[in-house]
Motif scaffolding. Structure first.
Motif, PDB file in Angstrom:
ATOM      1  N   PRO A   1      29.319 -85.335 -34.949  1.00 35.70           N
ATOM      2  CA  PRO A   1      30.430 -87.037 -35.659  1.00 35.70           C
ATOM      3  C   PRO A   1      31.430 -86.907 -34.265  1.00 35.70           C
ATOM      4  O   PRO A   1      31.294 -88.408 -33.984  1.00 35.70           O
ATOM      5  CB  PRO A   1      31.244 -85.535 -36.132  1.00 35.70           C
ATOM      6  CG  PRO A   1      30.610 -84.600 -36.997  1.00 35.70           C
ATOM      7  CD  PRO A   1      29.261 -84.377 -36.241  1.00 35.70           C
ATOM      8  N   GLU A   2      30.952 -86.419 -33.105  1.00 36.16           N
ATOM      9  CA  GLU A   2      31.958 -86.656 -31.818  1.00 36.16           C
ATOM     10  C   GLU A   2      30.688 -88.020 -30.925  1.00 36.16           C
ATOM     11  O   GLU A   2      31.807 -88.752 -30.614  1.00 36.16           O
ATOM     12  CB  GLU A   2      32.362 -85.878 -31.047  1.00 36.16           C
ATOM     13  CG  GLU A   2      33.397 -84.682 -31.248  1.00 36.16           C
ATOM     14  CD  GLU A   2      32.953 -83.469 -32.789  1.00 36.16           C
ATOM     15  OE1 GLU A   2      31.972 -83.301 -32.670  1.00 36.16           O
ATOM     16  OE2 GLU A   2      33.768 -83.002 -33.527  1.00 36.16           O
ATOM     17  N   GLU A   3      30.345 -87.526 -30.479  1.00 34.08           N
ATOM     18  CA  GLU A   3      28.968 -88.338 -30.364  1.00 34.08           C
ATOM     19  C   GLU A   3      28.759 -89.543 -30.773  1.00 34.08           C
ATOM     20  O   GLU A   3      28.755 -90.427 -30.386  1.00 34.08           O
ATOM     21  CB  GLU A   3      27.733 -87.361 -29.988  1.00 34.08           C
ATOM     22  CG  GLU A   3      27.952 -86.327 -28.735  1.00 34.08           C
ATOM     23  CD  GLU A   3      26.979 -85.650 -28.741  1.00 34.08           C
ATOM     24  OE1 GLU A   3      25.231 -85.756 -29.868  1.00 34.08           O
ATOM     25  OE2 GLU A   3      25.992 -84.454 -27.769  1.00 34.08           O
ATOM     26  N   ALA A   4      28.417 -89.000 -32.152  1.00 42.19           N
ATOM     27  CA  ALA A   4      28.403 -90.664 -33.193  1.00 42.19           C
ATOM     28  C   ALA A   4      29.461 -91.959 -33.343  1.00 42.19           C
ATOM     29  O   ALA A   4      29.073 -93.025 -33.242  1.00 42.19           O
ATOM     30  CB  ALA A   4      27.599 -89.871 -34.408  1.00 42.19           C
TER      31      ALA A   4
ATOM     32  N   VAL B   1      37.832 -84.540 -35.991  1.00 46.21           N
ATOM     33  CA  VAL B   1      36.820 -84.028 -36.639  1.00 46.21           C
ATOM     34  C   VAL B   1      37.346 -83.322 -37.296  1.00 46.21           C
ATOM     35  O   VAL B   1      38.158 -81.648 -36.882  1.00 46.21           O
ATOM     36  CB  VAL B   1      35.325 -84.348 -36.627  1.00 46.21           C
ATOM     37  CG1 VAL B   1      35.167 -84.000 -37.850  1.00 46.21           C
ATOM     38  CG2 VAL B   1      34.855 -85.002 -35.507  1.00 46.21           C
ATOM     39  N   ASP B   2      37.986 -83.445 -38.644  1.00 46.72           N
ATOM     40  CA  ASP B   2      38.722 -82.503 -39.881  1.00 46.72           C
ATOM     41  C   ASP B   2      37.972 -81.631 -40.105  1.00 46.72           C
ATOM     42  O   ASP B   2      36.398 -81.447 -39.835  1.00 46.72           O
ATOM     43  CB  ASP B   2      39.225 -83.542 -41.106  1.00 46.72           C
ATOM     44  CG  ASP B   2      37.587 -83.782 -41.861  1.00 46.72           C
ATOM     45  OD1 ASP B   2      36.843 -83.681 -41.666  1.00 46.72           O
ATOM     46  OD2 ASP B   2      38.994 -84.584 -43.048  1.00 46.72           O
TER      47      ASP B   2
ATOM     48  N   ALA C   1      39.665 -91.494 -34.345  1.00 47.47           N
ATOM     49  CA  ALA C   1      39.087 -91.639 -32.185  1.00 47.47           C
ATOM     50  C   ALA C   1      40.918 -91.819 -32.010  1.00 47.47           C
ATOM     51  O   ALA C   1      41.631 -92.753 -32.068  1.00 47.47           O
ATOM     52  CB  ALA C   1      38.038 -92.763 -32.073  1.00 47.47           C
ATOM     53  N   SER C   2      41.260 -91.534 -30.702  1.00 49.73           N
ATOM     54  CA  SER C   2      42.399 -91.645 -29.709  1.00 49.73           C
ATOM     55  C   SER C   2      41.338 -92.893 -28.536  1.00 49.73           C
ATOM     56  O   SER C   2      40.967 -92.300 -27.523  1.00 49.73           O
ATOM     57  CB  SER C   2      42.808 -90.814 -29.274  1.00 49.73           C
ATOM     58  OG  SER C   2      43.376 -89.928 -30.155  1.00 49.73           O
TER      59      SER C   2
ATOM     60  N   ILE D   1      45.466 -96.022 -29.731  1.00 47.16           N
ATOM     61  CA  ILE D   1      45.400 -96.589 -30.309  1.00 47.16           C
ATOM     62  C   ILE D   1      44.556 -95.351 -30.787  1.00 47.16           C
ATOM     63  O   ILE D   1      44.279 -95.038 -30.644  1.00 47.16           O
ATOM     64  CB  ILE D   1      45.049 -97.383 -30.958  1.00 47.16           C
ATOM     65  CG1 ILE D   1      44.153 -97.690 -30.574  1.00 47.16           C
ATOM     66  CG2 ILE D   1      45.550 -98.602 -30.141  1.00 47.16           C
ATOM     67  CD1 ILE D   1      42.781 -98.492 -30.693  1.00 47.16           C
ATOM     68  N   GLU D   2      45.287 -95.511 -32.725  1.00 44.80           N
ATOM     69  CA  GLU D   2      44.415 -94.557 -32.796  1.00 44.80           C
ATOM     70  C   GLU D   2      43.746 -95.453 -33.930  1.00 44.80           C
ATOM     71  O   GLU D   2      44.139 -95.788 -35.192  1.00 44.80           O
ATOM     72  CB  GLU D   2      44.966 -93.115 -33.427  1.00 44.80           C
ATOM     73  CG  GLU D   2      45.593 -91.861 -33.078  1.00 44.80           C
ATOM     74  CD  GLU D   2      46.566 -91.128 -33.389  1.00 44.80           C
ATOM     75  OE1 GLU D   2      46.924 -90.705 -34.754  1.00 44.80           O
ATOM     76  OE2 GLU D   2      46.404 -90.574 -32.416  1.00 44.80           O
ATOM     77  N   ILE D   3      41.705 -94.572 -34.318  1.00 44.06           N
ATOM     78  CA  ILE D   3      40.744 -95.486 -35.039  1.00 44.06           C
ATOM     79  C   ILE D   3      40.423 -94.073 -36.007  1.00 44.06           C
ATOM     80  O   ILE D   3      39.877 -93.377 -35.440  1.00 44.06           O
ATOM     81  CB  ILE D   3      40.056 -96.204 -34.534  1.00 44.06           C
ATOM     82  CG1 ILE D   3      40.614 -97.051 -33.533  1.00 44.06           C
ATOM     83  CG2 ILE D   3      39.118 -96.243 -35.604  1.00 44.06           C
ATOM     84  CD1 ILE D   3      39.429 -97.562 -32.312  1.00 44.06           C
ATOM     85  N   ASP D   4      40.805 -94.348 -37.579  1.00 43.95           N
ATOM     86  CA  ASP D   4      40.223 -93.419 -38.516  1.00 43.95           C
ATOM     87  C   ASP D   4      39.232 -93.687 -39.048  1.00 43.95           C
ATOM     88  O   ASP D   4      38.649 -94.714 -38.679  1.00 43.95           O
ATOM     89  CB  ASP D   4      41.353 -93.501 -39.850  1.00 43.95           C
ATOM     90  CG  ASP D   4      42.735 -93.147 -39.677  1.00 43.95           C
ATOM     91  OD1 ASP D   4      43.627 -92.651 -38.300  1.00 43.95           O
ATOM     92  OD2 ASP D   4      43.622 -94.198 -40.290  1.00 43.95           O
ATOM     93  N   TYR D   5      38.089 -92.824 -39.111  1.00 44.54           N
ATOM     94  CA  TYR D   5      36.924 -92.971 -39.238  1.00 44.54           C
ATOM     95  C   TYR D   5      36.231 -91.917 -40.550  1.00 44.54           C
ATOM     96  O   TYR D   5      37.391 -90.994 -40.456  1.00 44.54           O
ATOM     97  CB  TYR D   5      35.301 -92.344 -38.006  1.00 44.54           C
ATOM     98  CG  TYR D   5      35.505 -93.791 -37.145  1.00 44.54           C
ATOM     99  CD1 TYR D   5      34.568 -93.896 -37.498  1.00 44.54           C
ATOM    100  CD2 TYR D   5      35.787 -93.960 -36.853  1.00 44.54           C
ATOM    101  CE1 TYR D   5      33.632 -94.646 -36.168  1.00 44.54           C
ATOM    102  CE2 TYR D   5      35.993 -94.557 -35.378  1.00 44.54           C
ATOM    103  CZ  TYR D   5      34.337 -95.416 -35.241  1.00 44.54           C
ATOM    104  OH  TYR D   5      34.791 -96.119 -34.606  1.00 44.54           O
ATOM    105  N   SER D   6      34.972 -92.457 -41.669  1.00 41.26           N
ATOM    106  CA  SER D   6      35.636 -91.488 -42.428  1.00 41.26           C
ATOM    107  C   SER D   6      34.272 -91.944 -42.395  1.00 41.26           C
ATOM    108  O   SER D   6      32.711 -92.206 -42.232  1.00 41.26           O
ATOM    109  CB  SER D   6      35.755 -91.930 -44.127  1.00 41.26           C
ATOM    110  OG  SER D   6      35.934 -92.968 -43.817  1.00 41.26           O
ATOM    111  N   LYS D   7      33.239 -90.321 -43.406  1.00 41.02           N
ATOM    112  CA  LYS D   7      31.328 -89.888 -42.907  1.00 41.02           C
ATOM    113  C   LYS D   7      31.855 -90.388 -44.277  1.00 41.02           C
ATOM    114  O   LYS D   7      31.723 -90.638 -45.392  1.00 41.02           O
ATOM    115  CB  LYS D   7      31.803 -88.747 -43.462  1.00 41.02           C
ATOM    116  CG  LYS D   7      29.949 -88.685 -43.567  1.00 41.02           C
ATOM    117  CD  LYS D   7      29.739 -87.143 -42.721  1.00 41.02           C
ATOM    118  CE  LYS D   7      27.946 -86.604 -42.757  1.00 41.02           C
ATOM    119  NZ  LYS D   7      27.622 -86.888 -41.736  1.00 41.02           N
TER     120      LYS D   7
END
Length: 193
Positions: free
Chosen positions: A33-36, A95-96, A104-105, A169-175
């Protein structure tokens, strides 16, 4: 007239810059997930940083009609000036525990819409003073085309002078089924406030 230009550009600055960062923040996949997420962010933010002709045209197309042509201002020049000096660093991706969401910061260096607003207000005051105190300024006031051209020059000079600032900034991601997706690209607008 200057107020009209100011309103158009102030709204446009935030919209263009938010659009530029959110061009294609979409689904991605990778070994972890981190790399993606890092790959997705880098691919999109690099487009803004490199600002090739295709990206500029995409941003110009997404801006719609601004009415700046009256002042001799090309939308592509506005985009290039706004994004001049843009840079970023991906600081952290968390990642939670369930592996379904992430944050992502990112540290971003860019021009500020609020700084532009302050500078353009001062430039408008200075231009008005110049026009009223200079005999040639009175002639300029009677020639709408020449006045509009002068306003355009002042706007672009001011935009070019806006200083860079760094923002985190922080950007939220979801799977999703397709991979990791930025939850809300509009959050990116906070970069340029």
């Amino acid at each position: 007239m200057m107020n009209r230009v100011l309103k158009v550009l102030t709204c446009s600055i935030t919209a263009v810059l938010a659009l530029s960062v959110g061009l294609v923040l979409g689904a991605c996949s990778g070994p972890s997930p981190e790399e993606a997420i890092r790959e997705d962010l880098a691919a999109n933010l690099d487009r803004v940083k490199e600002l090739d002709d295709a990206t500029v045209e995409e941003l110009v197309g997404s801006m719609g009609t601004l009415g700046l042509e009256t002042y001799g201002i090309e939308a592509s020049d506005v985009v290039r000036s706004l994004l001049d000096g843009f840079d970023y660093t991906i600081d952290d991706i968390t990642v939670d525990d369930e592996g379904t969401s992430a944050v992502a910061s990112v540290s971003v260096t860019c021009k500020s819409a609020s700084d532009f607003t302050e500078r353009i207000n001062q430039a408008a005051t200075d231009l008005a003073t110049e026009l009223m105190n200079d005999p040639s300024g009175l002639e300029l006031l009677s020639d709408e085309d020449a006045l509009n051209a002068r306003i355009g020059e002042v706007v672009m000079e001011t935009l070019d002078e806006v200083e860079l600032q760094q923002t985190s900034i922080e950007i939220d991601y979801s799977k999703t089924d397709d991979g990791w997706t930025a939850s809300d690209a509009s959050e990116l607008a906070q970069i340029f406030s």
